[in-house]
Write an enzyme that holds these catalytic residues in place. Structure first.
Site: not given
Length: 256
Positions: A140, A153
């Site tokens: 990501s 995250y």
């Protein structure tokens, strides 16, 4: 049909990127092994994919015996694994570090880091023996930047990039390539959850703010991420390994 008769294993295959990747590889002639935690969702997803050869597997990627089993069943069905899209991931509940629970942090790390590690551990054993294969890990842009409220995250995706680099170095002598994609926001159900997580009943406001942070002023489509995955798995990327690719509408150009 550059993947005709090639075996492509995809985790998180019932999610937006997973389905898009499955469709893209099927279009190129691949045989598919699709893995997801939700059996009903993976069965429904398979109905939308135009392929005559699809193996459906239900597994929790954070449990070693279940990962070992999905790899074993794919090998038994097809005899080999040519491409591994190591894609399963979750975002977890957003909270600042001072308010975050250990349970939520651990859950995200179990899926996003342990799940990626276990997938690499067992799939790379197959590819090492074949002396061929390509892996694409889903990281990501959160693996390259920080984000308030998303420490769990962000930490997990930084870890994916670290695993990606190490796996690429370990597998280079065996002709196996390992790369990662780093998307910004993607127009999928996961992004809907992130929007709700960020601003509750003001999710549409969150969406506009997130999109405005991208120079191209929109989210990526799942198909755009899948196209990059296909490229990185193909012979056109034969000398690319250990890399991680931003696919973020220019967002990365705004940072150092």
């Amino acid at each position: 049909m550059q993947f005709k008769d090639k075996v492509v294993l995809i985790t998180g295959a019932a999610g937006g990127i997973g389905i898009a990747a499955a469709k893209a590889f099927a279009k190129e002639g691949a045989k598919l092994a699709l893995v997801d935690l939700n059996n009903e969702a993976i069965t429904k997803a398979a109905e939308s994919i135009n392929s005559k050869e699809i193996l459906l597997l239900t597994a929790n990627v954070a449990k070693e015996e279940e990962v070992e089993n999905y790899v074993k069943k794919t090998k038994e069905q097809y005899g080999r694994i040519d491409v591994f899209i190591n894609n399963a991931g979750i975002n977890g509940e957003f909270k600042n570090i001072t308010e975050q629970t250990v349970e939520n942090f651990q859950h995200v790390m179990d899926v996003n880091v342990k799940g990626v590690f276990l997938g690499l551990k067992y799939v790379l054993q197959v590819m090492q023996k074949q002396t061929s294969g390509a892996v694409v890990n889903t990281a990501s842009n959160g693996g390259l930047l920080g984000a308030p409220g998303m420490s769990h995250y962000v930490a997990s995706k930084h870890a994916v990039i670290g695993l990606n680099k190490s796996a690429a170095l370990e597998m280079a002598p065996y002709g196996v390539r390992v790369n990662a994609v780093c998307p910004s926001g993607v127009n999928t159900e996961m992004m809907r959850r992130i929007e709700r997580n960020a601003m509750g009943d003001q999710a549409e406001v969150a969406r506009k703010q997130f999109e405005a942070s991208v120079p191209m002023n929109r989210y990526a489509t799942a198909e755009e991420i899948a196209d990059l995955m296909v490229f990185l798995s193909s012979e056109q990327a034969s000398f690319i390994s250990g890399s991680y690719y931003r696919i973020d509408g220019g967002q990365g150009a705004t940072s150092v």
